[in-house]
Motif scaffolding. Structure first.
Motif, PDB file in Angstrom:
ATOM      1  N   GLY A 158       0.788  -1.229   0.000  1.00 65.50           N
ATOM      2  CA  GLY A 158       0.000   0.000   0.000  1.00 65.50           C
ATOM      3  C   GLY A 158       0.814   1.269   0.000  1.00 65.50           C
ATOM      4  N   SER A 159       1.907   1.302  -0.745  1.00 67.64           N
ATOM      5  CA  SER A 159       2.751   2.488  -0.798  1.00 67.64           C
ATOM      6  C   SER A 159       3.002   2.865  -2.250  1.00 67.64           C
ATOM      7  N   ALA A 160       2.832   4.156  -2.574  1.00 69.94           N
ATOM      8  CA  ALA A 160       2.999   4.597  -3.962  1.00 69.94           C
ATOM      9  C   ALA A 160       4.002   5.731  -4.117  1.00 69.94           C
ATOM     10  N   VAL A 161       4.183   6.547  -3.092  1.00 73.59           N
ATOM     11  CA  VAL A 161       5.081   7.704  -3.175  1.00 73.59           C
ATOM     12  C   VAL A 161       6.401   7.359  -2.501  1.00 73.59           C
ATOM     13  N   LEU A 162       7.490   7.673  -3.169  1.00 72.29           N
ATOM     14  CA  LEU A 162       8.813   7.301  -2.683  1.00 72.29           C
ATOM     15  C   LEU A 162       9.521   8.458  -1.986  1.00 72.29           C
ATOM     16  N   THR A 163      10.173   8.141  -0.867  1.00 79.05           N
ATOM     17  CA  THR A 163      11.113   9.051  -0.243  1.00 79.05           C
ATOM     18  C   THR A 163      12.500   8.470  -0.457  1.00 79.05           C
ATOM     19  N   THR A 164      13.320   9.178  -1.230  1.00 75.73           N
ATOM     20  CA  THR A 164      14.627   8.666  -1.643  1.00 75.73           C
ATOM     21  C   THR A 164      15.743   9.410  -0.934  1.00 75.73           C
ATOM     22  N   LEU A 165      16.734   8.655  -0.468  1.00 74.01           N
ATOM     23  CA  LEU A 165      17.958   9.223   0.077  1.00 74.01           C
ATOM     24  C   LEU A 165      19.110   8.768  -0.803  1.00 74.01           C
ATOM     25  N   ALA A 166      19.862   9.719  -1.355  1.00 71.34           N
ATOM     26  CA  ALA A 166      21.039   9.412  -2.160  1.00 71.34           C
ATOM     27  C   ALA A 166      22.268   9.933  -1.431  1.00 71.34           C
ATOM     28  N   LEU A 167      23.247   9.057  -1.225  1.00 72.88           N
ATOM     29  CA  LEU A 167      24.469   9.382  -0.498  1.00 72.88           C
ATOM     30  C   LEU A 167      25.647   9.332  -1.465  1.00 72.88           C
ATOM     31  N   SER A 168      26.388  10.419  -1.559  1.00 74.68           N
ATOM     32  CA  SER A 168      27.444  10.521  -2.562  1.00 74.68           C
ATOM     33  C   SER A 168      28.754   9.922  -2.075  1.00 74.68           C
ATOM     34  N   CYS A 169      29.715   9.885  -2.994  1.00 72.29           N
ATOM     35  CA  CYS A 169      31.074   9.495  -2.637  1.00 72.29           C
ATOM     36  C   CYS A 169      31.723  10.619  -1.825  1.00 72.29           C
ATOM     37  N   GLY A 170      32.943  10.374  -1.334  1.00 71.83           N
ATOM     38  CA  GLY A 170      33.588  11.427  -0.562  1.00 71.83           C
ATOM     39  C   GLY A 170      34.766  10.984   0.280  1.00 71.83           C
ATOM     40  N   GLY A 171      35.105   9.699   0.293  1.00 72.45           N
ATOM     41  CA  GLY A 171      36.242   9.246   1.075  1.00 72.45           C
ATOM     42  C   GLY A 171      36.064   9.525   2.557  1.00 72.45           C
ATOM     43  N   ALA A 172      37.079  10.111   3.173  1.00 70.77           N
ATOM     44  CA  ALA A 172      37.031  10.402   4.600  1.00 70.77           C
ATOM     45  C   ALA A 172      35.916  11.378   4.950  1.00 70.77           C
ATOM     46  N   ASN A 173      35.457  12.160   3.977  1.00 72.35           N
ATOM     47  CA  ASN A 173      34.372  13.108   4.224  1.00 72.35           C
ATOM     48  C   ASN A 173      33.032  12.416   4.481  1.00 72.35           C
ATOM     49  N   GLY A 174      33.011  11.096   4.349  1.00 77.01           N
ATOM     50  CA  GLY A 174      31.797  10.358   4.678  1.00 77.01           C
ATOM     51  C   GLY A 174      31.375  10.528   6.126  1.00 77.01           C
ATOM     52  N   ALA A 175      32.302  10.936   6.993  1.00 72.75           N
ATOM     53  CA  ALA A 175      31.936  11.204   8.386  1.00 72.75           C
ATOM     54  C   ALA A 175      30.878  12.297   8.458  1.00 72.75           C
ATOM     55  N   PHE A 176      30.903  13.231   7.511  1.00 75.37           N
ATOM     56  CA  PHE A 176      29.883  14.283   7.468  1.00 75.37           C
ATOM     57  C   PHE A 176      28.507  13.674   7.227  1.00 75.37           C
ATOM     58  N   GLY A 177      28.385  12.809   6.228  1.00 71.65           N
ATOM     59  CA  GLY A 177      27.104  12.188   5.931  1.00 71.65           C
ATOM     60  C   GLY A 177      26.592  11.351   7.076  1.00 71.65           C
ATOM     61  N   ALA A 178      27.495  10.666   7.788  1.00 70.38           N
ATOM     62  CA  ALA A 178      27.079   9.891   8.960  1.00 70.38           C
ATOM     63  C   ALA A 178      26.499  10.817  10.030  1.00 70.38           C
ATOM     64  N   GLY A 179      27.148  11.970  10.219  1.00 67.91           N
ATOM     65  CA  GLY A 179      26.626  12.934  11.180  1.00 67.91           C
ATOM     66  C   GLY A 179      25.279  13.486  10.766  1.00 67.91           C
ATOM     67  N   VAL A 180      25.092  13.687   9.462  1.00 68.18           N
ATOM     68  CA  VAL A 180      23.808  14.175   8.955  1.00 68.18           C
ATOM     69  C   VAL A 180      22.673  13.240   9.359  1.00 68.18           C
ATOM     70  N   MET A 181      22.904  11.921   9.272  1.00 71.10           N
ATOM     71  CA  MET A 181      21.864  10.954   9.653  1.00 71.10           C
ATOM     72  C   MET A 181      21.489  11.105  11.117  1.00 71.10           C
TER      73      MET A 181
END
Length: 375
Positions: free
Chosen positions: A54-77
């Motif tokens: 019963g789900s039709a509308v999508l909520t999408t999360l796209a996470l980019s590359c970045g090497g060590a800068n991935g710590a930023f994306g982890a903090g965002v979550m």
């Protein structure tokens, strides 16, 4: 001979004949370029599953590359969860550093603390130390090695934080009709490969699995984060008696990606992009030597690709009336994709956790030529 996994891609709309056994068992868990029929079948199966729940509308999360800068994306979550409005993502996609974050983000806010521990794992500091040592050894010998650095710290961190419990959480989300997708680059074919990690996680519960799904899950994450030349390619196989494929960073083909949806009602919804890096150029003085120059050039090329892709995605979202947000490291913040020092990662994690949601708009991007056609 070990039993092959059941095919992930079922025939379209109740076709009479089931697909023939897969030539390569890995194909049960991935989408390859040029396989239009399998892609269509995958889309249909996904649409049918979402309709059933019963789900039709999508909520999408796209996470980019970045090497060590991935710590930023982890903090965002973590910051998103603390905001009190963390969504349940219907689709999570990840490339390179984003691929390492993606399973935890897909599993939900209950996995914020494991994600924090993984992104700040002291083992990862060894990547910078070994990279520095490799730069000192740079010379003619570097031309005959598969990489400048040793990926052992990364592999140990993945083994420590990606376990059976995480796979069960991912499999549960997959059964709900949600999808977790990660990209690698196949060195033999030069093509991007999209892996359905939810399908791999679901295979882990089969009696005949014997740990193969967990090994494959970890290998795909390691491959997606293996910057070519900096880290060695990752061998990926399902059966021990089959020749391994060599895969490297998915960022070689694209810094981030969205799920292959086509022009279906599933295209409606919202897209949240987290860029693990600074979008705009940063001045750096004193870049000398072969290896520092090459790494600086790779970083420059990556940022240019990111800016272009974000601009196109903004335009697509506007034309299709899709809500779109983009969060990136502020331009003034020091960000080096090859600096895995623990203090630097802690600063980036805290910076990510302080972001305001839903979505801090990225700084304006220079105008790009409007594509003649957008699929």
């Amino acid at each position: 001979m070990p039993a092959q996994p059941a095919p992930l891609f079922e025939p379209i709309a109740r076709q009479r004949a089931r697909p023939q056994p897969l030539a390569n068992p890995l194909d049960a868990f991935r989408l390859l370029a040029g396989q239009a029929g399998r892609l269509q079948a995958w889309r249909q199966q996904w649409a049918d599953r979402r309709a059933a729940v019963g789900s039709a509308v999508l909520t999408t999360l796209a996470l980019s590359c970045g090497g060590a800068n991935g710590a930023f994306g982890a903090g965002v979550m973590l910051g998103w969860s603390r905001s009190g409005r963390p969504p349940t993502f219907d689709v999570v996609t990840g490339v390179s550093a984003g691929a390492l974050i993606a399973p935890f983000a897909f599993a939900g806010p209950a996995w914020d603390e494991p994600l924090r521990l993984a992104s700040l794992d002291p083992r990862l500091s060894g990547l910078s130390e070994r990279s520095a040592a490799a730069r000192l050894r740079c010379g003619l010998g570097a031309l005959f090695r598969s990489s400048l650095a040793d990926a052992t710290p990364l592999l140990r961190a993945i083994r420590a934080h990606v376990d059976g419990r995480l796979l069960k959480a991912v499999a549960a989300g997959h059964d709900e009709g949600r999808r977790l997708l990660v990209n690698t680059t196949h060195l033999d074919t030069h093509e991007p490969v999209t892996w359905d990690l939810g399908a791999i996680a679901s295979a882990a519960s089969r009696p005949v699995d014997h740990g193969r799904a967990l090994r494959l899950f970890r290998s795909v994450l390691a491959a997606s984060a293996s910057v070519p030349g900096v880290f060695p390619p990752t061998p990926i196989r399902w059966d021990a008696d089959r020749r391994a494929e060599l895969h490297v960073d998915g960022c070689v083909n694209a810094p981030f990606f969205l799920a292959p949806r086509g022009r279906s009602p599933l295209a409606e919804g919202e897209v949240h992009l987290v860029v693990n890096g600074v979008l705009h150029p940063q001045r750096q003085v004193g870049c000398q030597g072969v290896i520092p120059t090459l790494l600086r050039a790779l970083d420059t090329s990556g940022r240019a690709a990111l800016r272009s892709r974000v601009a196109v995605l903004e335009l697509m979202a506007e034309r299709q009336a899709i809500a779109f947000t983009c969060t990136s490291i502020p331009d003034e913040a020091p960000a080096d994709p090859y600096d895995f020092g623990i203090e630097q990662r802690q600063r980036l994690f805290a910076l990510g956790a302080a972001q305001t949601f839903p979505g801090q708009a990225a700084a304006p991007i220079p105008a790009q030529p409007r594509p003649a056609r957008l699929d």
